[in-house]
Design an enzyme around this catalytic site. Structure first.
Site, PDB file in Angstrom:
ATOM      1  N   ILE A  99      41.150  22.202  17.371  1.00 19.70           N
ATOM      2  CA  ILE A  99      41.921  22.799  16.277  1.00 19.70           C
ATOM      3  C   ILE A  99      43.359  22.279  16.239  1.00 19.70           C
ATOM      4  CG2 ILE A  99      42.704  24.881  17.484  1.00 19.70           C
ATOM      5  CD1 ILE A  99      41.932  26.385  14.795  1.00 19.70           C
ATOM      6  N   GLY A 158      42.907  28.674  27.050  1.00 21.89           N
ATOM      7  CA  GLY A 158      42.058  28.347  25.908  1.00 21.89           C
ATOM      8  C   GLY A 158      42.825  27.775  24.731  1.00 21.89           C
ATOM      9  N   ASP A 191      44.855  29.232  22.719  1.00 19.70           N
ATOM     10  CA  ASP A 191      46.244  29.696  22.695  1.00 19.70           C
ATOM     11  C   ASP A 191      47.142  28.728  23.454  1.00 19.70           C
ATOM     12  OD1 ASP A 191      48.449  31.365  22.271  1.00 19.70           O
ATOM     13  OD2 ASP A 191      47.906  32.760  23.867  1.00 19.70           O
ATOM     14  N   SER A 205      38.061  35.300  20.099  1.00 23.20           N
ATOM     15  CA  SER A 205      37.556  36.232  21.125  1.00 23.20           C
ATOM     16  C   SER A 205      36.272  35.807  21.821  1.00 23.20           C
ATOM     17  CB  SER A 205      37.375  37.650  20.559  1.00 23.20           C
ATOM     18  OG  SER A 205      38.619  38.286  20.410  1.00 23.20           O
ATOM     19  N   THR A 206      35.738  34.622  21.526  1.00 21.43           N
ATOM     20  CA  THR A 206      34.446  34.241  22.113  1.00 21.43           C
ATOM     21  C   THR A 206      34.571  33.507  23.444  1.00 21.43           C
ATOM     22  OG1 THR A 206      34.314  32.161  20.892  1.00 21.43           O
ATOM     23  CG2 THR A 206      33.338  34.120  19.860  1.00 21.43           C
ATOM     24  N   GLY A 207      35.781  33.225  23.866  1.00 19.28           N
ATOM     25  CA  GLY A 207      35.980  32.553  25.150  1.00 19.28           C
ATOM     26  C   GLY A 207      36.136  33.567  26.263  1.00 19.28           C
ATOM     27  N   ILE A 208      37.298  33.595  26.845  1.00 15.03           N
ATOM     28  CA  ILE A 208      37.568  34.476  27.984  1.00 15.03           C
ATOM     29  C   ILE A 208      37.440  35.966  27.616  1.00 15.03           C
ATOM     30  CG2 ILE A 208      40.072  34.576  27.675  1.00 15.03           C
ATOM     31  CD1 ILE A 208      40.228  34.259  30.792  1.00 15.03           C
ATOM     32  N   TYR A 209      37.570  36.292  26.328  1.00 15.75           N
ATOM     33  CA  TYR A 209      37.448  37.693  25.891  1.00 15.75           C
ATOM     34  C   TYR A 209      35.990  38.136  25.747  1.00 15.75           C
ATOM     35  CZ  TYR A 209      42.507  37.984  24.989  1.00 15.75           C
ATOM     36  OH  TYR A 209      43.872  38.017  25.106  1.00 15.75           O
TER      37      TYR A 209
END
Length: 181
Positions: A17, A38, A40, A127-131
């Site tokens: 991205i 990630g 961020d 939210s699909t990674g570490i969250y």
């Protein structure tokens, strides 16, 4: 893969991205707005200190960004003009209103994009990674939220891109978005 819905182009791509050339990219931020892991961390590293400087000003003004909300900054060194930072929910087996909070991430980001007359926007898989938000459920929420805004015909956004970092999300989004037809 590109789709058209109500004169808005929706695209699913597998890419980084931070390389997006659209008007705006969305950052899956944390509540501190100061970068993390990630996507961020990648956006903060690629965008440079201008993004952090504006995030610090936002923190001083409002104390960070609550889950489901969104704020906007410059894109710094990125090719985009803006970064919209939104804080996705940590998955807790659906017991803490995570689905509604994730929906709000997309709605609030698109509403903010409209306020700034942004014509094109790229979303990560929030939210699909570490969250640990379930990927299929997250894709369904992302696509239905975008559809809700598009059907309302009240947005400046004419191109929406879902930028998937991995093959699994890419295929999930393709399958989900075909439901718009």
């Amino acid at each position: 893969m590109e789709f058209e819905f109500n004169s808005v182009y929706i695209e699913v791509v597998k890419d980084d991205i931070t390389k997006s050339k659209l008007d705006c990219i969305v950052n899956a931020a944390n509540t501190s707005l100061l970068g993390g892991g990630g996507v961020d961390g990648a956006i903060h590293r690629a965008g440079g200190k201008e993004i952090v400087t504006e995030c610090i000003k936002i923190r001083e003004r409002q104390g960070g960004c609550p889950v489901g909300e969104a704020v906007i900054t410059t894109a710094g060194k990125l090719d985009a003009k803006f970064v919209i930072h939104t804080v996705g929910p940590v998955w807790n087996n659906g017991l803490r209103n995570e689905e509604e909070k994730l929906k709000n991430c997309y709605l609030n980001s698109l509403n903010l994009a409209n306020q700034y007359h942004i014509a094109s926007i790229a979303f990560p898989n929030i939210s699909t990674g570490i969250y640990k938000f379930p990927k299929k459920k997250a894709a369904e929420i992302a696509v239905s939220s975008v559809r809700e805004i598009i059907e309302g015909n009240n947005s400046s956004v004419r191109r929406i891109q879902f930028v998937c970092f991995d093959d699994e999300n890419y295929h999930i989004y393709l399958k989900t978005i075909k439901g718009l037809d």
